[in-house]
Design a protein around this motif. Structure first.
Motif, short mmCIF file in Angstrom:
data_model
loop_
_atom_site.label_atom_id
_atom_site.label_comp_id
_atom_site.label_asym_id
_atom_site.label_seq_id
_atom_site.Cartn_x
_atom_site.Cartn_y
_atom_site.Cartn_z
N VAL A 197 0.85 -1.18 0.00
CA VAL A 197 0.00 0.00 0.00
C VAL A 197 0.89 1.24 0.00
CG1 VAL A 197 -1.77 1.29 1.25
CG2 VAL A 197 -1.83 -1.21 1.22
N ILE A 198 0.69 2.09 -1.00
CA ILE A 198 1.45 3.33 -1.11
C ILE A 198 0.45 4.46 -1.09
CG2 ILE A 198 3.10 4.65 -2.47
CD1 ILE A 198 3.85 1.96 -3.84
N GLY A 199 0.47 5.25 -0.04
CA GLY A 199 -0.48 6.34 0.12
C GLY A 199 -0.18 7.51 -0.81
N SER A 200 -1.15 8.39 -0.94
CA SER A 200 -1.00 9.59 -1.76
C SER A 200 0.18 10.41 -1.29
CB SER A 200 -2.29 10.41 -1.66
OG SER A 200 -2.15 11.61 -2.36
N ASN A 201 0.97 10.90 -2.24
CA ASN A 201 2.14 11.75 -1.95
C ASN A 201 3.16 11.08 -1.03
OD1 ASN A 201 1.26 14.02 -3.50
ND2 ASN A 201 -0.22 14.44 -1.88
N SER A 202 3.30 9.78 -1.14
CA SER A 202 4.27 9.07 -0.31
C SER A 202 5.11 8.12 -1.17
CB SER A 202 3.57 8.32 0.82
OG SER A 202 2.75 7.32 0.30
N THR A 203 6.08 7.54 -0.55
CA THR A 203 6.97 6.59 -1.21
C THR A 203 7.02 5.31 -0.39
OG1 THR A 203 8.45 8.52 -1.08
CG2 THR A 203 9.10 6.81 -2.52
N GLU A 204 7.32 4.22 -1.03
CA GLU A 204 7.47 2.95 -0.31
C GLU A 204 8.75 2.28 -0.79
OE1 GLU A 204 7.23 0.33 2.28
OE2 GLU A 204 5.37 1.47 2.19
N TYR A 205 9.41 1.66 0.13
CA TYR A 205 10.62 0.90 -0.17
C TYR A 205 10.35 -0.56 0.12
CZ TYR A 205 12.76 5.49 0.07
OH TYR A 205 13.06 6.80 -0.14
N VAL A 206 10.97 -1.45 -0.65
CA VAL A 206 10.89 -2.87 -0.36
C VAL A 206 12.31 -3.42 -0.24
CG1 VAL A 206 8.65 -3.24 -1.44
CG2 VAL A 206 10.70 -3.54 -2.79
N ASP A 207 12.46 -4.40 0.61
CA ASP A 207 13.72 -5.10 0.78
C ASP A 207 13.52 -6.52 0.29
OD1 ASP A 207 15.25 -3.02 2.07
OD2 ASP A 207 14.03 -3.38 3.85
N VAL A 208 14.51 -7.04 -0.43
CA VAL A 208 14.46 -8.40 -0.95
C VAL A 208 15.57 -9.19 -0.27
CG1 VAL A 208 14.61 -9.84 -3.00
CG2 VAL A 208 13.58 -7.57 -3.16
N TYR A 209 15.18 -10.29 0.36
CA TYR A 209 16.11 -11.15 1.08
C TYR A 209 16.25 -12.47 0.34
CZ TYR A 209 15.18 -7.87 4.86
OH TYR A 209 15.04 -6.73 5.62
N VAL A 210 17.49 -12.88 0.07
CA VAL A 210 17.74 -14.17 -0.59
C VAL A 210 19.14 -14.64 -0.20
CG1 VAL A 210 18.57 -13.10 -2.73
CG2 VAL A 210 17.66 -15.42 -2.78
N ASP A 211 19.27 -15.92 0.02
CA ASP A 211 20.58 -16.53 0.29
C ASP A 211 21.29 -16.70 -1.04
OD1 ASP A 211 22.76 -18.11 0.85
OD2 ASP A 211 21.64 -19.64 1.92
#
Length: 106
Positions: free
Chosen positions: A40-54
């Motif tokens: 969920v990314i709200g109006s006028n905002s930013t979102e970051y995601v982290d990807v975890y993998v061995d």
């Protein structure tokens, strides 16, 4: 080679999707459908995601892993407003495919 786990989390460490059947030696791609939790990314905002993998299976020189947002289908990015709608615009939003940095085995 054994299967690896890939986990995608948001900035609050909420798991958005995960798979335990990804094999870096043989699997070319993984699609995160955000079925566990929506991003969920709200109006006028930013979102970051982290990807975890061995990445221990990146054993040979030149082996690479990279995260991409593909424009191959409009369904690769669906969104709504205030929880309504399912607008599919991946072919527009990700035009040219967006690639993250590469991790390469030296």
């Amino acid at each position: 080679a054994a299967d690896d786990t890939i986990t995608v989390k948001d900035k609050n460490s909420t798991t958005l999707c995960t798979t335990a059947v990804f094999n870096l030696g043989t699997t070319a791609s993984y699609t995160c459908g955000f079925a566990t939790n929506p991003l969920v990314i709200g109006s006028n905002s930013t979102e970051y995601v982290d990807v975890y993998v061995d990445t221990t299976e990146l054993s040979a020189q030149g082996n690479t892993i990279q995260i991409s947002l593909s424009d191959s289908s409009a369904n690769n990015f669906k969104w709504g407003i205030n929880g309504a709608g399912a607008f599919a615009t991946g072919d527009i939003n990700f035009r040219g495919t967006l690639n993250g940095g590469s991790l390469v085995k030296p």
